[in-house]
Design an enzyme around this catalytic site. Sequence first.
Site, mmCIF file in Angstrom:
data_model
loop_
_atom_site.group_PDB
_atom_site.id
_atom_site.type_symbol
_atom_site.label_atom_id
_atom_site.label_comp_id
_atom_site.label_asym_id
_atom_site.label_seq_id
_atom_site.Cartn_x
_atom_site.Cartn_y
_atom_site.Cartn_z
ATOM 1 N N ASP A 141 72.971 44.066 51.674
ATOM 2 C CA ASP A 141 73.783 44.315 50.472
ATOM 3 C C ASP A 141 74.220 42.995 49.854
ATOM 4 O O ASP A 141 75.276 42.902 49.226
ATOM 5 C CB ASP A 141 75.002 45.166 50.858
ATOM 6 C CG ASP A 141 75.699 45.746 49.634
ATOM 7 O OD1 ASP A 141 76.902 46.109 49.757
ATOM 8 O OD2 ASP A 141 75.072 45.808 48.562
ATOM 9 N N LYS A 144 70.124 40.062 45.889
ATOM 10 C CA LYS A 144 68.973 40.990 45.898
ATOM 11 C C LYS A 144 67.666 40.241 46.122
ATOM 12 O O LYS A 144 66.765 40.754 46.762
ATOM 13 C CB LYS A 144 68.944 41.808 44.616
ATOM 14 C CG LYS A 144 70.280 42.515 44.331
ATOM 15 C CD LYS A 144 70.880 43.204 45.562
ATOM 16 C CE LYS A 144 72.355 43.483 45.407
ATOM 17 N NZ LYS A 144 73.034 43.827 46.673
ATOM 18 N N ASP A 169 70.842 48.476 50.192
ATOM 19 C CA ASP A 169 71.549 48.985 49.023
ATOM 20 C C ASP A 169 70.899 48.435 47.750
ATOM 21 O O ASP A 169 70.212 47.411 47.772
ATOM 22 C CB ASP A 169 73.025 48.545 49.068
ATOM 23 C CG ASP A 169 73.872 49.236 47.989
ATOM 24 O OD1 ASP A 169 74.882 48.654 47.576
ATOM 25 O OD2 ASP A 169 73.494 50.347 47.548
ATOM 26 N N ASN A 170 71.091 49.116 46.628
ATOM 27 C CA ASN A 170 70.724 48.620 45.293
ATOM 28 C C ASN A 170 69.234 48.420 45.064
ATOM 29 O O ASN A 170 68.838 47.528 44.308
ATOM 30 C CB ASN A 170 71.432 47.284 45.005
ATOM 31 C CG ASN A 170 72.904 47.341 45.271
ATOM 32 O OD1 ASN A 170 73.412 46.617 46.128
ATOM 33 N ND2 ASN A 170 73.615 48.189 44.543
ATOM 34 N N GLU A 199 77.343 52.799 42.502
ATOM 35 C CA GLU A 199 78.732 53.111 42.871
ATOM 36 C C GLU A 199 79.612 53.383 41.642
ATOM 37 O O GLU A 199 79.587 52.647 40.664
ATOM 38 C CB GLU A 199 79.344 51.980 43.717
ATOM 39 C CG GLU A 199 79.153 50.581 43.188
ATOM 40 C CD GLU A 199 77.933 49.892 43.771
ATOM 41 O OE1 GLU A 199 76.990 50.587 44.168
ATOM 42 O OE2 GLU A 199 77.910 48.655 43.790
#
Length: 215
Positions: A141, A144, A169-170, A199
Site C-alpha cells: 500500500d 504504486k 491495494d489500489n 476508499e
Amino acid sequence: TRTSRPQRILKAVQTKATVGDPQSVITAIDHFCRHREWAMNVGDEKGSILDSVVNEVSPVTVLELGTYCGYSTVRIARLLPPGACVITLEFNPDYAAIARQVIKWSGLEDKVQLVEGASGDWIPWMKEHFGVQAFDLVFLDHWKERYLPDTKLLEECGLIQKGTVLLADNVICPGTPDYLEYVRNSPHYNSQYYRSHLEYTKVEDGLEKSVFLGY
Ligand SMILES: Nc1ncnc2c1ncn2CCCCCNC(=O)c1cc(-c2ccc(F)cc2)cc(O)c1O
Ligand SMILES: [Mg+2]
C-alpha cells in the site's frame, strides 16, 4: 501553522475512540474520512476484504508496505493471535509519528513493529534484523511504482515462499499496471481481483490477491 491531515486524523481518534479498543479506532478514522476529510486509508469497504484475507491466511508474520496513519496496521493487528506480528514500513517520518500514536491508542503495540525507511532499503535486511524466515502475508500500500520492484526484491531475498499471499491495494486507482501484469501472467502466482471502490468514494478500485506457488 495549520495542523496536518494525519494530525487531524489522530485528534479524531483521541476524541472519538476508546483506548485499547481497535474497532473504535477504525470506526473513528472511517467516520472522519467519510464525513470530514478524505484520506488515503484502505477504508471500510476494502478493509473488510483485507480482514477476510487476514482471517483466511491466519498469518504469523505480516509485512505491510506503507503505514500512513496506521489504519490498516490496526485492521490487520487486531485479527492476529498472540505471538503473531505485523512489520510495517513507513517512509515519511511525520506519518510514522502519527501511526505510532494511533497504534498505541488501539492497544496493539505488542503486535506491531513500525520501521521508518524506504522499502527498497529495508527489505534486504529483514531476515537479519527481524529474524524473519519468510512472510505469510504482504500488504502492499506504498508508492504504486514500487509494488513490482519490491515484490521482485522480496523474491530475491527469499522472503516469499510457497503459500505466501501478496495483497495489493489500489491496483485500479491510482493503479499499478506493471505489477498487475506481472502477478497475473507469472506461472509462479495464482492471482485474483477483488473489485471494490476507492476508499470513501464511488470510484472503482480493488485489491489483487496473489498466492506464491513456489519455484
Ligand atoms: N516503506 C515505504 N517505501 C517506499 N515508499 C513509501 C513507503 N512508505 C510510504 N511510502 C510512500 C507512499 C506514500 C503513499 C502511498 N499511497 C498512495 O499513494 C495512495 C494514493 C491514493 C489516491 C487515490 C486517488 C487519488 F486521487 C489520490 C490518492 C489512494 C491510496 O489508497 C493510496 O494508498
Ligand atoms: Mg492505498
